[in-house]
Design a protein around this motif. Sequence first.
Motif, PDB file in Angstrom:
ATOM      1  N   PHE A 218     -17.934 -38.111  -0.509  1.00 27.64           N
ATOM      2  CA  PHE A 218     -16.600 -38.179   0.095  1.00 27.64           C
ATOM      3  C   PHE A 218     -15.905 -36.855  -0.143  1.00 27.64           C
ATOM      4  CE2 PHE A 218     -12.819 -39.798   1.795  1.00 27.64           C
ATOM      5  CZ  PHE A 218     -11.751 -39.544   0.949  1.00 27.64           C
ATOM      6  N   ASN A 219     -15.413 -36.242   0.949  1.00 27.29           N
ATOM      7  CA  ASN A 219     -14.748 -34.951   0.863  1.00 27.29           C
ATOM      8  C   ASN A 219     -13.414 -35.052   1.592  1.00 27.29           C
ATOM      9  OD1 ASN A 219     -13.865 -32.238   1.351  1.00 27.29           O
ATOM     10  ND2 ASN A 219     -15.942 -31.534   0.934  1.00 27.29           N
ATOM     11  N   ALA A 220     -12.338 -34.949   0.826  1.00 26.87           N
ATOM     12  CA  ALA A 220     -10.992 -35.018   1.399  1.00 26.87           C
ATOM     13  C   ALA A 220     -10.253 -33.724   1.095  1.00 26.87           C
ATOM     14  CB  ALA A 220     -10.231 -36.208   0.834  1.00 26.87           C
ATOM     15  N   GLN A 221     -10.010 -32.941   2.130  1.00 22.36           N
ATOM     16  CA  GLN A 221      -9.283 -31.690   1.982  1.00 22.36           C
ATOM     17  C   GLN A 221      -7.826 -31.817   2.430  1.00 22.36           C
ATOM     18  OE1 GLN A 221     -10.710 -29.009   0.544  1.00 22.36           O
ATOM     19  NE2 GLN A 221     -12.603 -30.193   0.297  1.00 22.36           N
ATOM     20  N   THR A 222      -7.457 -32.994   2.913  1.00 18.18           N
ATOM     21  CA  THR A 222      -6.079 -33.236   3.357  1.00 18.18           C
ATOM     22  C   THR A 222      -5.489 -34.365   2.532  1.00 18.18           C
ATOM     23  OG1 THR A 222      -6.602 -32.551   5.619  1.00 18.18           O
ATOM     24  CG2 THR A 222      -4.601 -33.863   5.301  1.00 18.18           C
ATOM     25  N   ILE A 223      -4.446 -34.059   1.760  1.00 17.91           N
ATOM     26  CA  ILE A 223      -3.759 -35.060   0.948  1.00 17.91           C
ATOM     27  C   ILE A 223      -2.272 -34.963   1.261  1.00 17.91           C
ATOM     28  CG2 ILE A 223      -3.214 -35.827  -1.395  1.00 17.91           C
ATOM     29  CD1 ILE A 223      -5.876 -34.774  -2.297  1.00 17.91           C
ATOM     30  N   THR A 224      -1.683 -36.098   1.602  1.00 13.86           N
ATOM     31  CA  THR A 224      -0.265 -36.151   1.969  1.00 13.86           C
ATOM     32  C   THR A 224       0.438 -37.226   1.157  1.00 13.86           C
ATOM     33  OG1 THR A 224      -0.736 -37.702   3.772  1.00 13.86           O
ATOM     34  CG2 THR A 224      -0.717 -35.343   4.308  1.00 13.86           C
ATOM     35  N   SER A 225       1.750 -37.142   1.122  1.00 14.76           N
ATOM     36  CA  SER A 225       2.560 -38.166   0.462  1.00 14.76           C
ATOM     37  C   SER A 225       2.818 -39.308   1.436  1.00 14.76           C
ATOM     38  CB  SER A 225       3.892 -37.564   0.000  1.00 14.76           C
ATOM     39  OG  SER A 225       4.776 -38.571  -0.451  1.00 14.76           O
TER      40      SER A 225
ATOM     41  N   ALA B 228      -5.347 -39.661   0.898  1.00 17.38           N
ATOM     42  CA  ALA B 228      -6.394 -38.649   1.039  1.00 17.38           C
ATOM     43  C   ALA B 228      -7.175 -38.949   2.313  1.00 17.38           C
ATOM     44  CB  ALA B 228      -7.323 -38.669  -0.170  1.00 17.38           C
ATOM     45  N   GLU B 229      -7.240 -37.945   3.200  1.00 16.31           N
ATOM     46  CA  GLU B 229      -7.966 -38.105   4.461  1.00 16.31           C
ATOM     47  C   GLU B 229      -9.181 -37.187   4.439  1.00 16.31           C
ATOM     48  OE1 GLU B 229      -3.854 -37.713   6.632  1.00 16.31           O
ATOM     49  OE2 GLU B 229      -5.368 -38.426   8.078  1.00 16.31           O
ATOM     50  N   GLY B 230     -10.351 -37.786   4.660  1.00 12.01           N
ATOM     51  CA  GLY B 230     -11.560 -36.984   4.612  1.00 12.01           C
ATOM     52  C   GLY B 230     -12.702 -37.638   5.355  1.00 12.01           C
ATOM     53  N   VAL B 231     -13.891 -37.239   4.991  1.00 14.28           N
ATOM     54  CA  VAL B 231     -15.105 -37.729   5.638  1.00 14.28           C
ATOM     55  C   VAL B 231     -16.033 -38.296   4.573  1.00 14.28           C
ATOM     56  CG1 VAL B 231     -17.195 -37.037   6.876  1.00 14.28           C
ATOM     57  CG2 VAL B 231     -14.972 -36.152   7.594  1.00 14.28           C
ATOM     58  N   LEU B 232     -16.587 -39.464   4.848  1.00  9.56           N
ATOM     59  CA  LEU B 232     -17.598 -40.057   3.986  1.00  9.56           C
ATOM     60  C   LEU B 232     -18.952 -39.914   4.658  1.00  9.56           C
ATOM     61  CD1 LEU B 232     -18.339 -41.771   1.455  1.00  9.56           C
ATOM     62  CD2 LEU B 232     -18.104 -43.790   2.910  1.00  9.56           C
TER      63      LEU B 232
ATOM     64  N   ALA C  48     -22.726 -41.188   4.392  1.00 13.17           N
ATOM     65  CA  ALA C  48     -23.578 -42.213   3.790  1.00 13.17           C
ATOM     66  C   ALA C  48     -24.593 -42.679   4.825  1.00 13.17           C
ATOM     67  CB  ALA C  48     -22.748 -43.402   3.289  1.00 13.17           C
ATOM     68  N   ARG C  49     -25.794 -42.961   4.378  1.00 11.13           N
ATOM     69  CA  ARG C  49     -26.860 -43.431   5.266  1.00 11.13           C
ATOM     70  C   ARG C  49     -27.133 -42.455   6.410  1.00 11.13           C
ATOM     71  NH1 ARG C  49     -28.658 -48.622   5.879  1.00 11.13           N
ATOM     72  NH2 ARG C  49     -28.572 -48.300   8.137  1.00 11.13           N
ATOM     73  N   GLY C  50     -26.853 -41.172   6.181  1.00 12.10           N
ATOM     74  CA  GLY C  50     -27.055 -40.181   7.224  1.00 12.10           C
ATOM     75  C   GLY C  50     -25.958 -40.162   8.267  1.00 12.10           C
ATOM     76  N   VAL C  51     -24.884 -40.912   8.032  1.00 13.13           N
ATOM     77  CA  VAL C  51     -23.760 -40.998   8.975  1.00 13.13           C
ATOM     78  C   VAL C  51     -22.527 -40.381   8.340  1.00 13.13           C
ATOM     79  CG1 VAL C  51     -22.270 -42.561  10.273  1.00 13.13           C
ATOM     80  CG2 VAL C  51     -24.710 -43.094  10.007  1.00 13.13           C
ATOM     81  N   GLN C  52     -21.762 -39.637   9.127  1.00 11.08           N
ATOM     82  CA  GLN C  52     -20.493 -39.078   8.674  1.00 11.08           C
ATOM     83  C   GLN C  52     -19.370 -39.743   9.465  1.00 11.08           C
ATOM     84  OE1 GLN C  52     -20.753 -34.840   9.123  1.00 11.08           O
ATOM     85  NE2 GLN C  52     -22.899 -34.823   8.491  1.00 11.08           N
ATOM     86  N   HIS C  53     -18.373 -40.249   8.733  1.00 11.00           N
ATOM     87  CA  HIS C  53     -17.296 -40.961   9.421  1.00 11.00           C
ATOM     88  C   HIS C  53     -15.987 -40.726   8.678  1.00 11.00           C
ATOM     89  CE1 HIS C  53     -15.161 -44.360  11.361  1.00 11.00           C
ATOM     90  NE2 HIS C  53     -16.057 -44.189  12.315  1.00 11.00           N
ATOM     91  N   PRO C  54     -14.877 -40.555   9.423  1.00 11.56           N
ATOM     92  CA  PRO C  54     -13.573 -40.365   8.770  1.00 11.56           C
ATOM     93  C   PRO C  54     -13.189 -41.583   7.930  1.00 11.56           C
ATOM     94  CG  PRO C  54     -13.476 -39.765  11.086  1.00 11.56           C
ATOM     95  CD  PRO C  54     -14.789 -40.446  10.892  1.00 11.56           C
ATOM     96  N   VAL C  55     -12.613 -41.308   6.762  1.00 11.13           N
ATOM     97  CA  VAL C  55     -12.182 -42.363   5.845  1.00 11.13           C
ATOM     98  C   VAL C  55     -10.829 -41.969   5.267  1.00 11.13           C
ATOM     99  CG1 VAL C  55     -12.620 -43.477   3.623  1.00 11.13           C
ATOM    100  CG2 VAL C  55     -14.485 -43.215   5.257  1.00 11.13           C
ATOM    101  N   THR C  56      -9.952 -42.941   5.146  1.00 12.04           N
ATOM    102  CA  THR C  56      -8.632 -42.727   4.556  1.00 12.04           C
ATOM    103  C   THR C  56      -8.544 -43.483   3.234  1.00 12.04           C
ATOM    104  OG1 THR C  56      -7.589 -42.452   6.716  1.00 12.04           O
ATOM    105  CG2 THR C  56      -6.157 -43.012   4.866  1.00 12.04           C
ATOM    106  N   LEU C  57      -8.115 -42.794   2.189  1.00  9.63           N
ATOM    107  CA  LEU C  57      -7.999 -43.399   0.866  1.00  9.63           C
ATOM    108  C   LEU C  57      -6.561 -43.297   0.379  1.00  9.63           C
ATOM    109  CD1 LEU C  57      -9.165 -44.557  -1.801  1.00  9.63           C
ATOM    110  CD2 LEU C  57      -9.606 -42.188  -2.501  1.00  9.63           C
ATOM    111  N   PRO C  58      -5.766 -44.370   0.499  1.00 15.45           N
ATOM    112  CA  PRO C  58      -4.441 -44.372  -0.119  1.00 15.45           C
ATOM    113  C   PRO C  58      -4.578 -44.595  -1.627  1.00 15.45           C
ATOM    114  CG  PRO C  58      -4.803 -46.377   1.175  1.00 15.45           C
ATOM    115  CD  PRO C  58      -6.048 -45.589   1.240  1.00 15.45           C
ATOM    116  N   PHE C  59      -3.767 -43.889  -2.424  1.00 15.76           N
ATOM    117  CA  PHE C  59      -3.880 -44.061  -3.867  1.00 15.76           C
ATOM    118  C   PHE C  59      -2.539 -43.811  -4.531  1.00 15.76           C
ATOM    119  CE2 PHE C  59      -3.777 -39.602  -5.237  1.00 15.76           C
ATOM    120  CZ  PHE C  59      -4.096 -38.939  -4.067  1.00 15.76           C
TER     121      PHE C  59
END
Length: 641
Positions: free
Chosen positions: A548-555, A563-567, A569-580
């Motif tokens: 998981f690589n997130a280079q964009t983090i916002t409030s 955190a907005e990035g790309v995951l 897995a299984r040879g697939v890349q897909h956008p993922v959003t992680l609120p924390f």
Amino acid sequence: MTTVAEAPFRASRYTTGAIVLHWSIAILIMLQLLSGFAMVRVMEQGTNIQFAVYQLHKSAGFAVLILTVARIMWRVFNPPPAEPASVTALESRASHFVHMAFYALMILIPLSGWLMITVSPVQLETVLFFASWLPWPHLPGLGWMAADARADLTHATEIVHLVLAYLMAFLMVLHVAGALKHHFEDGVFLKRMSLVIQGDGPRNSYGHATTWLVTVTFFAAMVGAATYARTVGEEPSVEMATISPDQSAILGSADAIPPEQGVLVDENSAAAVASAPAAQPAHSWIVDPEASSLTFSFIYSGATVEGVFARFEPTIVFDPNDLANASIDVVIDTSSASVDSSEISRGNLMGADGFNTSNFATARFTADTIRAEGDGYVADGTLSIKGEEVPQSLPFTLQIEGDRATAEGTLTIDRFNYAIGKNSDATGDWLSAEVAVNVAITANRAPSGGAQSAAAEDAPAAVAAPLWTVVTADSTVGYEFRFERGGVKGTIPSFDAEIRFDENNLEGSSIVANMDLQSLTQTEGGVSLSQLKGSDGVNASQNPIASFNAQTITSDGEGGFVAEGVLAARGVQHPVTLPFTLRVDGERTIAEGTALLSRDAFGFGADAAASGADLGPTVAITIELVALRPAEDEFAQNLSR
């Protein structure tokens, strides 16, 4: 009182089983004495023949121990015959003492060698007579010993082993002299131990089944224990220390970490860069892991040993017309290393004198300077292994056809720069100082980011936020999804994370995390662990790492962050959003959040869903990361206001 044999002679003959065991053990002992002297006093240190003799010496020693077990059992059922009339009472008592001393030495000498192998700082795997399917275990219960204690005990055991060997040689001389003396007196003494005799033939013998059952059971138990330890990767945990030449081996032993337990990065190491960045830089490439390889080779005891790293994560930015902005970053999972050698165990490779994976689970090569040279290129950078950073240059050739590129190169390193094998072989007699690392990469050109990416490329780069230290031992990554009206839950215990964060510099903040899917566990649910790791699950054997690589983090405007990035897995890349959210607990800051993944987007459970199974559409990934904030960071103070 001494029993004196009368005619016929056959009453004084040993049984056939005793005779066979006697001469088998005697021949092995004589070979052991000769080989022990030759390999220490005659043979040149570090030669291939010397190493082979060392291994045969160990094998023959254990053979003596096994046959001695049989000899003792045989004697229990078949006492020795009466002695000839030429033997006096005093000589009989002396002979009995010598025989008992022989039995004691036939046990103590192999045991002292066994102890020496076990406590040696170098845990070279023992296989009998070079047969990899006949391993021999170390003595149990000694894995707790520290390096100094091991070195002291190894030295003491070597002395004991040598003294006992000299005592054995002395007793053999006495034994042979006495036997010859009595044979010259009565003419029949040596025939007691001859398979070809005059007279009425051999004595009846007993206890055949019990003798061989006990012996075979002992042998099978030893081989079985060693095979089991080899299978589960159990090796004693030790530190390295200076050792004697006869225990020299390729690498020091320490925790032999099974592949499914190896973490990617220790908490003091830089985290691995994910293979799928959220926003692809110009000229970036996505490596095809199936068509790429990272191997290494070295000379050990006169022969070339080949090795391979099963898991590595390259990040490549390259354009032949724009070398000024080219870069290479490769993170190597050292716990995935293996070698094609029966003499080098996984414990040797992973141990403190090897890659030391318990403390440094990754190596990393970074190069920000790439220059053209001849028909190829050279990447000038730094290779970090076991915390040692050394400048290295990687020459490589490159072919680009359309959007696909292949690169090959070889980097030769000096193992002493990284404290590899320095205690096992500080002179390079057994293990070559030079190790060749061979790189073969096939990659596809990443999709262009368009005008927006070009504009971003022209914009000034954001200053990176401070790096936080993640306490992986206190952090958790969990997963959960619905299956057949119930929930399936578990954890991914082996992971690493690199967090750069400053609430006043969100542009320079980022999160990079790698998860070892082979370490995946299940705590509840109606799906087996093999299904979860299998081809319809996370497919851990083919795609062992999820990144998981997130280079964009916002409030989020409510005290939390996104955190907005790309995951990947299984040879697939897909956008993922992680609120924390973040909360402070003393000196530690805890980040908690949940990301919802689309099961269909990554292909999880596609076959199960097609067969009618009731699978939920999302997989929830829950994190609780404990981190130590940088000393200069004021974020915690702002957070607590």
